[in-house]
Scaffold this motif. Structure first.
Motif, PDB file in Angstrom:
ATOM      1  N   UNK A  29       2.650   4.361   9.110  1.00  0.00           N
ATOM      2  CA  UNK A  29       1.889   4.107   7.848  1.00  0.00           C
ATOM      3  C   UNK A  29       0.699   3.295   7.893  1.00  0.00           C
ATOM      4  N   UNK A  30       1.038   2.199   8.493  1.00  0.00           N
ATOM      5  CA  UNK A  30      -0.193   1.019   8.842  1.00  0.00           C
ATOM      6  C   UNK A  30      -1.227   1.695   9.680  1.00  0.00           C
ATOM      7  N   UNK A  31      -0.955   2.653  10.717  1.00  0.00           N
ATOM      8  CA  UNK A  31      -2.184   3.236  11.633  1.00  0.00           C
ATOM      9  C   UNK A  31      -2.774   4.086  10.623  1.00  0.00           C
ATOM     10  N   UNK A  32      -2.095   4.967   9.708  1.00  0.00           N
ATOM     11  CA  UNK A  32      -2.932   5.668   8.804  1.00  0.00           C
ATOM     12  C   UNK A  32      -3.742   5.243   7.831  1.00  0.00           C
ATOM     13  N   UNK A  33      -3.188   3.895   6.957  1.00  0.00           N
ATOM     14  CA  UNK A  33      -3.931   3.116   6.288  1.00  0.00           C
ATOM     15  C   UNK A  33      -5.187   2.569   6.989  1.00  0.00           C
ATOM     16  N   UNK A  34      -5.243   2.193   8.154  1.00  0.00           N
ATOM     17  CA  UNK A  34      -6.420   1.614   8.841  1.00  0.00           C
ATOM     18  C   UNK A  34      -7.431   2.988   9.038  1.00  0.00           C
ATOM     19  N   UNK A  35      -6.912   3.973   9.450  1.00  0.00           N
ATOM     20  CA  UNK A  35      -7.775   5.188   9.511  1.00  0.00           C
ATOM     21  C   UNK A  35      -8.429   5.479   7.879  1.00  0.00           C
ATOM     22  N   UNK A  36      -7.842   5.372   7.006  1.00  0.00           N
ATOM     23  CA  UNK A  36      -8.328   5.652   5.774  1.00  0.00           C
ATOM     24  C   UNK A  36      -9.438   4.521   5.397  1.00  0.00           C
ATOM     25  N   UNK A  37      -9.149   3.357   5.930  1.00  0.00           N
ATOM     26  CA  UNK A  37     -10.378   2.229   5.592  1.00  0.00           C
ATOM     27  C   UNK A  37     -11.479   2.702   6.456  1.00  0.00           C
ATOM     28  N   UNK A  38     -11.316   2.955   7.665  1.00  0.00           N
ATOM     29  CA  UNK A  38     -12.372   3.240   8.498  1.00  0.00           C
ATOM     30  C   UNK A  38     -13.189   4.512   7.978  1.00  0.00           C
ATOM     31  N   UNK A  39     -12.508   5.550   7.385  1.00  0.00           N
ATOM     32  CA  UNK A  39     -13.239   6.565   7.166  1.00  0.00           C
ATOM     33  C   UNK A  39     -14.210   6.454   5.719  1.00  0.00           C
ATOM     34  N   UNK A  40     -13.232   5.262   4.878  1.00  0.00           N
ATOM     35  CA  UNK A  40     -14.298   4.795   3.700  1.00  0.00           C
ATOM     36  C   UNK A  40     -15.148   4.201   4.075  1.00  0.00           C
ATOM     37  N   UNK A  41     -15.368   3.226   5.014  1.00  0.00           N
ATOM     38  CA  UNK A  41     -16.410   2.378   5.484  1.00  0.00           C
ATOM     39  C   UNK A  41     -17.621   2.950   5.934  1.00  0.00           C
TER      40      UNK A  41
ATOM     41  N   UNK B 159      -9.451   7.937  16.316  1.00  0.00           N
ATOM     42  CA  UNK B 159      -8.048   8.078  16.889  1.00  0.00           C
ATOM     43  C   UNK B 159      -7.763   6.540  17.265  1.00  0.00           C
ATOM     44  N   UNK B 160      -6.240   6.759  17.504  1.00  0.00           N
ATOM     45  CA  UNK B 160      -5.511   5.379  17.888  1.00  0.00           C
ATOM     46  C   UNK B 160      -4.196   6.070  18.836  1.00  0.00           C
TER      47      UNK B 160
ATOM     48  N   UNK C 297       0.882   9.139   2.573  1.00  0.00           N
ATOM     49  CA  UNK C 297      -0.278   8.315   2.684  1.00  0.00           C
ATOM     50  C   UNK C 297      -1.475   8.751   2.352  1.00  0.00           C
ATOM     51  N   UNK C 298      -1.727   9.958   2.603  1.00  0.00           N
ATOM     52  CA  UNK C 298      -3.272  10.702   2.048  1.00  0.00           C
ATOM     53  C   UNK C 298      -3.160  10.535   0.530  1.00  0.00           C
ATOM     54  N   UNK C 299      -1.887  10.952  -0.028  1.00  0.00           N
ATOM     55  CA  UNK C 299      -1.962  10.924  -1.587  1.00  0.00           C
ATOM     56  C   UNK C 299      -2.086   9.893  -2.167  1.00  0.00           C
ATOM     57  N   UNK C 300      -1.646   8.611  -1.451  1.00  0.00           N
ATOM     58  CA  UNK C 300      -1.944   7.336  -1.981  1.00  0.00           C
ATOM     59  C   UNK C 300      -2.923   6.762  -1.835  1.00  0.00           C
ATOM     60  N   UNK C 301      -3.982   7.478  -0.941  1.00  0.00           N
ATOM     61  CA  UNK C 301      -5.154   6.508  -0.588  1.00  0.00           C
ATOM     62  C   UNK C 301      -6.341   7.493  -0.899  1.00  0.00           C
ATOM     63  N   UNK C 302      -6.170   8.777  -1.323  1.00  0.00           N
ATOM     64  CA  UNK C 302      -7.290   9.816  -1.737  1.00  0.00           C
ATOM     65  C   UNK C 302      -8.267   9.520  -2.797  1.00  0.00           C
ATOM     66  N   UNK C 303      -7.848   8.734  -3.494  1.00  0.00           N
ATOM     67  CA  UNK C 303      -8.737   8.155  -4.619  1.00  0.00           C
ATOM     68  C   UNK C 303      -9.736   7.512  -4.082  1.00  0.00           C
ATOM     69  N   UNK C 304      -9.593   6.617  -2.988  1.00  0.00           N
ATOM     70  CA  UNK C 304     -10.476   5.818  -2.379  1.00  0.00           C
ATOM     71  C   UNK C 304     -11.591   6.596  -1.118  1.00  0.00           C
TER      72      UNK C 304
END
Length: 105
Positions: free
Chosen positions: A91-103, A18-19, A61-68
């Protein structure tokens, strides 16, 4: 995700991220891909226009990042601060969340 039971399972047993703008719950699934569930409260956003704007932004945002992303179920809940935030910030907030999930997965 479409079924209320799926949302409930992810909220209860998932890992939380969360943020100020979003709260995400993430739980591993048995699919070969990531799945998205959106929860945008009427009491926070009021009009359908405002709710749909946030949902459109999150879906894109999900569609652009779901492959990773790993095969997980993700529920995204928008917080009150998201109502007045600029789309770039969201968008920036969601991008950070996708990176956190991937890590962390």
């Amino acid at each position: 995700m479409h079924q209320p039971a799926e949302f409930r399972d992810v909220k209860r047993h998932g890992r939380k991220f969360s943020d100020a703008f979003f709260s995400l719950s993430v739980l591993a699934n048995h699919e070969a891909h990531a799945r998205l569930g959106l929860s945008v409260a009427t009491r926070i956003f009021g009009t359908a226009v405002a709710r749909n704007r946030i949902k459109r932004l999150a879906r894109e945002s999900f569609r652009l990042n779901q492959h990773s992303l790993p095969p997980v179920d993700v529920t995204v809940s928008a917080r009150e601060a998201a109502r007045s935030a600029k789309p770039v910030e969201l968008r920036s907030s969601l991008d950070e969340h996708w990176k956190s999930i991937t890590k962390k997965w």
